[in-house]
Design a protein around this motif. Sequence first.
Motif, PDB file in Angstrom:
ATOM      1  N   SER A   6       0.822  -1.209   0.000  1.00 52.48           N
ATOM      2  CA  SER A   6       0.000   0.000   0.000  1.00 52.48           C
ATOM      3  C   SER A   6       0.861   1.266   0.000  1.00 52.48           C
ATOM      4  O   SER A   6       0.530   2.246  -0.645  1.00 52.48           O
ATOM      5  N   TYR A   7       1.993   1.208   0.710  1.00 52.27           N
ATOM      6  CA  TYR A   7       2.851   2.407   0.807  1.00 52.27           C
ATOM      7  C   TYR A   7       3.559   2.704  -0.519  1.00 52.27           C
ATOM      8  O   TYR A   7       3.975   3.825  -0.771  1.00 52.27           O
ATOM      9  N   LEU A   8       3.679   1.697  -1.372  1.00 52.62           N
ATOM     10  CA  LEU A   8       4.300   1.910  -2.681  1.00 52.62           C
ATOM     11  C   LEU A   8       3.262   2.502  -3.635  1.00 52.62           C
ATOM     12  O   LEU A   8       3.543   3.430  -4.401  1.00 52.62           O
ATOM     13  N   MET A   9       2.067   1.982  -3.530  1.00 50.38           N
ATOM     14  CA  MET A   9       0.940   2.469  -4.308  1.00 50.38           C
ATOM     15  C   MET A   9       0.730   3.961  -4.082  1.00 50.38           C
ATOM     16  O   MET A   9       0.463   4.720  -4.992  1.00 50.38           O
ATOM     17  N   ALA A  10       0.907   4.362  -2.815  1.00 47.84           N
ATOM     18  CA  ALA A  10       0.604   5.736  -2.416  1.00 47.84           C
ATOM     19  C   ALA A  10       1.783   6.676  -2.655  1.00 47.84           C
ATOM     20  O   ALA A  10       1.675   7.869  -2.385  1.00 47.84           O
ATOM     21  N   ASN A  11       2.894   6.159  -3.130  1.00 48.06           N
ATOM     22  CA  ASN A  11       4.110   6.977  -3.168  1.00 48.06           C
ATOM     23  C   ASN A  11       4.893   6.802  -4.482  1.00 48.06           C
ATOM     24  O   ASN A  11       5.829   6.010  -4.559  1.00 48.06           O
ATOM     25  N   PRO A  12       4.500   7.568  -5.518  1.00 50.74           N
ATOM     26  CA  PRO A  12       5.175   7.442  -6.818  1.00 50.74           C
ATOM     27  C   PRO A  12       6.683   7.693  -6.731  1.00 50.74           C
ATOM     28  O   PRO A  12       7.445   7.128  -7.509  1.00 50.74           O
ATOM     29  N   ARG A  13       7.090   8.530  -5.770  1.00 53.71           N
ATOM     30  CA  ARG A  13       8.539   8.806  -5.633  1.00 53.71           C
ATOM     31  C   ARG A  13       9.308   7.578  -5.178  1.00 53.71           C
ATOM     32  O   ARG A  13      10.449   7.363  -5.579  1.00 53.71           O
ATOM     33  N   LEU A  14       8.671   6.800  -4.321  1.00 52.83           N
ATOM     34  CA  LEU A  14       9.310   5.563  -3.870  1.00 52.83           C
ATOM     35  C   LEU A  14       9.441   4.597  -5.051  1.00 52.83           C
ATOM     36  O   LEU A  14      10.488   3.971  -5.243  1.00 52.83           O
ATOM     37  N   LEU A  15       8.404   4.527  -5.845  1.00 52.88           N
ATOM     38  CA  LEU A  15       8.437   3.666  -7.030  1.00 52.88           C
ATOM     39  C   LEU A  15       9.572   4.106  -7.961  1.00 52.88           C
ATOM     40  O   LEU A  15      10.356   3.279  -8.440  1.00 52.88           O
ATOM     41  N   GLU A  16       9.672   5.404  -8.159  1.00 51.21           N
ATOM     42  CA  GLU A  16      10.717   5.933  -9.028  1.00 51.21           C
ATOM     43  C   GLU A  16      12.113   5.623  -8.463  1.00 51.21           C
ATOM     44  O   GLU A  16      13.015   5.199  -9.192  1.00 51.21           O
ATOM     45  N   ALA A  17      12.249   5.804  -7.159  1.00 54.00           N
ATOM     46  CA  ALA A  17      13.542   5.545  -6.514  1.00 54.00           C
ATOM     47  C   ALA A  17      13.941   4.076  -6.647  1.00 54.00           C
ATOM     48  O   ALA A  17      15.108   3.738  -6.851  1.00 54.00           O
ATOM     49  N   LEU A  18      12.938   3.243  -6.559  1.00 54.26           N
ATOM     50  CA  LEU A  18      13.167   1.798  -6.670  1.00 54.26           C
ATOM     51  C   LEU A  18      13.657   1.450  -8.079  1.00 54.26           C
ATOM     52  O   LEU A  18      14.625   0.699  -8.262  1.00 54.26           O
ATOM     53  N   LEU A  19      12.979   2.029  -9.056  1.00 52.57           N
ATOM     54  CA  LEU A  19      13.338   1.746 -10.449  1.00 52.57           C
ATOM     55  C   LEU A  19      14.691   2.361 -10.793  1.00 52.57           C
ATOM     56  O   LEU A  19      15.464   1.781 -11.563  1.00 52.57           O
ATOM     57  N   ASN A  20      14.995   3.524 -10.192  1.00 54.00           N
ATOM     58  CA  ASN A  20      16.316   4.137 -10.403  1.00 54.00           C
ATOM     59  C   ASN A  20      17.437   3.264  -9.869  1.00 54.00           C
ATOM     60  O   ASN A  20      18.568   3.334 -10.333  1.00 54.00           O
ATOM     61  N   ARG A  21      17.100   2.475  -8.854  1.00 57.97           N
ATOM     62  CA  ARG A  21      18.101   1.558  -8.287  1.00 57.97           C
ATOM     63  C   ARG A  21      18.203   0.272  -9.100  1.00 57.97           C
ATOM     64  O   ARG A  21      18.889  -0.664  -8.701  1.00 57.97           O
ATOM     65  N   GLU A  22      17.420   0.224 -10.184  1.00 58.71           N
ATOM     66  CA  GLU A  22      17.394  -0.957 -11.053  1.00 58.71           C
ATOM     67  C   GLU A  22      16.854  -2.201 -10.357  1.00 58.71           C
ATOM     68  O   GLU A  22      17.219  -3.330 -10.699  1.00 58.71           O
ATOM     69  N   ALA A  23      16.008  -1.959  -9.338  1.00 57.20           N
ATOM     70  CA  ALA A  23      15.283  -3.091  -8.764  1.00 57.20           C
ATOM     71  C   ALA A  23      14.279  -3.535  -9.819  1.00 57.20           C
ATOM     72  O   ALA A  23      13.807  -2.731 -10.631  1.00 57.20           O
ATOM     73  N   LEU A  24      13.969  -4.826  -9.817  1.00 56.71           N
ATOM     74  CA  LEU A  24      13.022  -5.375 -10.793  1.00 56.71           C
ATOM     75  C   LEU A  24      11.694  -5.628 -10.077  1.00 56.71           C
ATOM     76  O   LEU A  24      11.671  -5.888  -8.868  1.00 56.71           O
TER      77      LEU A  24
END
Length: 232
Positions: free
Chosen positions: A142-160
């Motif tokens: 839920s906290y990822l859904m609510a936080n596009p910046r976290l999603l972006e940070a995750l993808l910037n780290r090349e997490a899959l």
Amino acid sequence: MVDLHSHVLFEIDDGAQSIEASVEILKRAIDAKINKMMATPHFSIGDDVDIFLDRRNRRLEALRAALKEQEMDICLKGGAEVYITDEIFNEDKLDKLTMEGSNIMLTEFKYHSLKPETFLDYVDEIQKNGIRVLVAHPERYSYLMANPRLLEALLNREALLQVNAISLFEEGEEGEFARFLVKNELAHVIGSDIHHPGSRRLKAMKKLGESDTAYIVRALNDVPDKIFEGVF
Ligand SMILES: [Fe+2]
């Protein structure tokens, strides 16, 4: 099709409870046109890495023998779905829990109320050891859904990211977020997370497998196949 997330192995977690159930899951997987499956039993804190791997490998061997006997054509490899908490970092053998033949680890996190910075710290801590994180069912957090910046940070780290096929057919927030991730090509992999033969999860894989939409084909076949073969 390649499925990188399954609880197909028997008597090791909350997935299949007998070898017969494992074989039944695999029959249904073959019917869904899955030809490669990563077995990813839950690994939680308190489990001993070596004991876990020994048991997992024995289950894999028994299941491979049953497949051969029944002339079933599906390739199985071993991985784990690792539940990430503070304590997991006391473990010095984490690298043994990656998917067979690759440096990618299927990881699961708390579903609710995990601080974004904690989530990112976890990912950094894992990845600094040369392991690449594949986040299981991000649509559930839920906290990822609510936080596009976290999603972006995750993808910037090349997490899959690995979305569950069944989520794409679900109503509500989880389904919406899953569809958002897949349609925007933010999810790299679609997997089943199959636990039991009777579940609709493999039917969802089968249905998606009939699609010729490029981003679906990529997430069901191309990317997971590269990961499965250790060439991603
Ligand atoms: Fe799972």
